[in-house]
Design a protein around this motif. Structure first.
Motif, PDB file in Angstrom:
ATOM      1  N   ASP A 131       0.842  -1.188   0.000  1.00 21.14           N
ATOM      2  CA  ASP A 131       0.000   0.000   0.000  1.00 21.14           C
ATOM      3  C   ASP A 131       0.880   1.242   0.000  1.00 21.14           C
ATOM      4  N   LEU A 132       0.927   1.928  -1.138  1.00 22.81           N
ATOM      5  CA  LEU A 132       1.603   3.213  -1.243  1.00 22.81           C
ATOM      6  C   LEU A 132       0.550   4.289  -1.043  1.00 22.81           C
ATOM      7  N   ALA A 133       0.696   5.121   0.001  1.00 18.73           N
ATOM      8  CA  ALA A 133      -0.364   6.058   0.353  1.00 18.73           C
ATOM      9  C   ALA A 133       0.177   7.466   0.526  1.00 18.73           C
ATOM     10  N   LEU A 134      -0.558   8.421  -0.019  1.00 21.18           N
ATOM     11  CA  LEU A 134      -0.273   9.842   0.154  1.00 21.18           C
ATOM     12  C   LEU A 134      -1.410  10.441   0.957  1.00 21.18           C
ATOM     13  N   ASN A 135      -1.078  11.076   2.079  1.00 18.27           N
ATOM     14  CA  ASN A 135      -2.075  11.539   3.032  1.00 18.27           C
ATOM     15  C   ASN A 135      -1.856  13.025   3.296  1.00 18.27           C
ATOM     16  N   ALA A 136      -2.901  13.836   3.107  1.00 21.14           N
ATOM     17  CA  ALA A 136      -2.812  15.262   3.365  1.00 21.14           C
ATOM     18  C   ALA A 136      -3.946  15.689   4.286  1.00 21.14           C
ATOM     19  N   THR A 137      -3.621  16.506   5.287  1.00 20.74           N
ATOM     20  CA  THR A 137      -4.621  17.017   6.221  1.00 20.74           C
ATOM     21  C   THR A 137      -4.445  18.514   6.384  1.00 20.74           C
ATOM     22  N   GLY A 138      -5.524  19.180   6.791  1.00 15.95           N
ATOM     23  CA  GLY A 138      -5.428  20.612   6.988  1.00 15.95           C
ATOM     24  C   GLY A 138      -6.691  21.188   7.585  1.00 15.95           C
ATOM     25  N   VAL A 149      -6.754  11.219   1.145  1.00 19.15           N
ATOM     26  CA  VAL A 149      -5.803  10.101   1.105  1.00 19.15           C
ATOM     27  C   VAL A 149      -5.913   9.414  -0.248  1.00 19.15           C
ATOM     28  N   TRP A 150      -4.769   9.138  -0.854  1.00 20.51           N
ATOM     29  CA  TRP A 150      -4.724   8.363  -2.094  1.00 20.51           C
ATOM     30  C   TRP A 150      -3.915   7.100  -1.839  1.00 20.51           C
ATOM     31  N   HIS A 151      -4.472   5.938  -2.217  1.00 19.49           N
ATOM     32  CA  HIS A 151      -3.813   4.640  -2.054  1.00 19.49           C
ATOM     33  C   HIS A 151      -3.549   4.018  -3.423  1.00 19.49           C
ATOM     34  N   ASP A 152      -2.397   3.383  -3.561  1.00 16.17           N
ATOM     35  CA  ASP A 152      -2.090   2.545  -4.723  1.00 16.17           C
ATOM     36  C   ASP A 152      -1.793   1.150  -4.193  1.00 16.17           C
ATOM     37  N   LEU A 162      -3.656  -4.012  -7.735  1.00 15.69           N
ATOM     38  CA  LEU A 162      -4.942  -4.264  -7.084  1.00 15.69           C
ATOM     39  C   LEU A 162      -5.832  -3.035  -7.069  1.00 15.69           C
ATOM     40  N   GLY A 163      -5.423  -2.003  -7.775  1.00 14.19           N
ATOM     41  CA  GLY A 163      -6.266  -0.825  -7.888  1.00 14.19           C
ATOM     42  C   GLY A 163      -5.770   0.338  -7.052  1.00 14.19           C
ATOM     43  N   ASN A 164      -6.545   1.396  -7.107  1.00 12.92           N
ATOM     44  CA  ASN A 164      -6.239   2.580  -6.306  1.00 12.92           C
ATOM     45  C   ASN A 164      -7.515   3.124  -5.700  1.00 12.92           C
ATOM     46  N   GLU A 165      -7.338   3.970  -4.699  1.00 10.43           N
ATOM     47  CA  GLU A 165      -8.494   4.460  -3.954  1.00 10.43           C
ATOM     48  C   GLU A 165      -8.269   5.901  -3.516  1.00 10.43           C
ATOM     49  N   TRP A 166      -9.326   6.705  -3.596  1.00 11.34           N
ATOM     50  CA  TRP A 166      -9.352   8.048  -3.043  1.00 11.34           C
ATOM     51  C   TRP A 166     -10.265   8.065  -1.816  1.00 11.34           C
ATOM     52  N   ASP A 167      -9.801   8.649  -0.735  1.00 12.57           N
ATOM     53  CA  ASP A 167     -10.600   8.817   0.475  1.00 12.57           C
ATOM     54  C   ASP A 167     -10.642  10.301   0.828  1.00 12.57           C
ATOM     55  N   LEU A 168     -11.822  10.815   1.088  1.00 11.66           N
ATOM     56  CA  LEU A 168     -12.010  12.226   1.417  1.00 11.66           C
ATOM     57  C   LEU A 168     -12.789  12.353   2.712  1.00 11.66           C
ATOM     58  N   GLN A 169     -12.419  13.328   3.535  1.00 11.55           N
ATOM     59  CA  GLN A 169     -13.109  13.530   4.806  1.00 11.55           C
ATOM     60  C   GLN A 169     -13.140  15.017   5.159  1.00 11.55           C
ATOM     61  N   VAL A 170     -14.277  15.471   5.674  1.00 13.16           N
ATOM     62  CA  VAL A 170     -14.420  16.819   6.220  1.00 13.16           C
ATOM     63  C   VAL A 170     -15.117  16.690   7.565  1.00 13.16           C
ATOM     64  N   SER A 171     -14.624  17.400   8.575  1.00  8.75           N
ATOM     65  CA  SER A 171     -15.237  17.344   9.898  1.00  8.75           C
ATOM     66  C   SER A 171     -15.191  18.718  10.554  1.00  8.75           C
ATOM     67  N   ASP A 186     -13.635   6.047  -2.832  1.00 11.89           N
ATOM     68  CA  ASP A 186     -13.825   5.579  -4.198  1.00 11.89           C
ATOM     69  C   ASP A 186     -12.690   4.642  -4.562  1.00 11.89           C
ATOM     70  N   LEU A 187     -13.010   3.347  -4.691  1.00  8.58           N
ATOM     71  CA  LEU A 187     -12.028   2.311  -5.024  1.00  8.58           C
ATOM     72  C   LEU A 187     -12.185   1.921  -6.482  1.00  8.58           C
ATOM     73  N   ASP A 188     -11.088   1.911  -7.222  1.00 11.96           N
ATOM     74  CA  ASP A 188     -11.088   1.529  -8.628  1.00 11.96           C
ATOM     75  C   ASP A 188     -10.165   0.330  -8.809  1.00 11.96           C
ATOM     76  N   GLY A 189     -10.734  -0.817  -9.216  1.00  8.60           N
ATOM     77  CA  GLY A 189      -9.905  -1.985  -9.542  1.00  8.60           C
ATOM     78  C   GLY A 189      -9.869  -3.021  -8.465  1.00  8.60           C
ATOM     79  N   SER A 190     -11.024  -3.430  -7.920  1.00  5.28           N
ATOM     80  CA  SER A 190     -11.056  -4.357  -6.789  1.00  5.28           C
ATOM     81  C   SER A 190     -11.304  -5.808  -7.192  1.00  5.28           C
ATOM     82  N   SER A 191     -11.516  -6.088  -8.481  1.00 10.11           N
ATOM     83  CA  SER A 191     -11.873  -7.444  -8.889  1.00 10.11           C
ATOM     84  C   SER A 191     -10.729  -8.409  -8.658  1.00 10.11           C
ATOM     85  N   GLY A 192     -11.040  -9.589  -8.114  1.00 14.10           N
ATOM     86  CA  GLY A 192     -10.047 -10.633  -7.937  1.00 14.10           C
ATOM     87  C   GLY A 192      -9.142 -10.463  -6.753  1.00 14.10           C
TER      88      GLY A 192
END
Length: 196
Positions: A131-138, A149-152, A162-171, A186-192
């Protein structure tokens, strides 16, 4: 049946060292999974930036009640920088495979917080997970906090995508007692995934 040992030392200015042992036995199947690891994390304050860093390694053995023995490794590296109200971190995490039919598992943990909010990897695939992940907060004007957060994802055994994923959060916290939070994944490429 679980036994947990977790020891930490924070006497260094550079950071904190943690050693741990997690010993898990399933009373129904007699499966035993034992994990030993070390983690070092810390930060360094510059004139305008805060530098963040962490490194972790663990070794896990798995002895199924039905027979056999497997061994897998875990490692993670993370580095980041904080500037005023924004922090950006890049991390690389590997939940290893034994090269066959078993991968490192975390029966006492939630992977939701680490390997994507779409919950595609609540159990590690048999081929392991990278899991290669880029995480930004502010912070936003008005006191709201954001996180992106972006995952590869890829297989540890084969390197297959195995795909990549975008995660977004506001609080936002109201009146010191209430917090409103919205999350999107949002996960793209989860088959198999389970078989790779």
């Amino acid at each position: 049946s679980d036994h947990i040992v977790n020891l930490s030392y924070s006497g260094w200015q550079a950071g904190t060292l943690v050693g741990y042992g997690y010993f898990h036995k399933d009373d129904d199947s007699d499966d035993e999974r034992n994990t030993y690891g070390l983690r070092f994390s810390g930060s360094a304050q510059g004139s305008a930036l805060t530098w963040l860093y962490a490194a972790e390694y663990a070794h896990q053995t798995f002895d199924p009640g039905a027979g056999g023995s497997f061994a897998m490794d875990y490692y993670a590296l993370q580095g980041g920088v904080g500037f005023k109200a924004v922090t950006v971190q890049l991390g690389y995490e590997v939940l290893g495979s034994d090269g066959g039919d078993s991968a490192l598992q975390t029966p006492l943990a939630t992977k939701f917080a680490f390997n994507g909010w779409a919950d595609a990897f609540l159990a590690t695939p048999a081929g392991g997970l990278r899991d290669l992940a880029l995480n930004a907060t502010g912070k936003l004007p008005g006191g709201a906090a954001w996180r992106v957060v972006w995952h590869d994802f890829s297989s540890d055994k084969t390197g297959a995508d195995l795909g990549n994923e975008w995660d977004l959060q506001v609080s936002r916290t109201f009146a010191k007692r209430w917090t409103a939070l919205a999350k999107y994944a949002d996960l793209d490429g989860s088959s198999g995934i389970p078989d790779i």
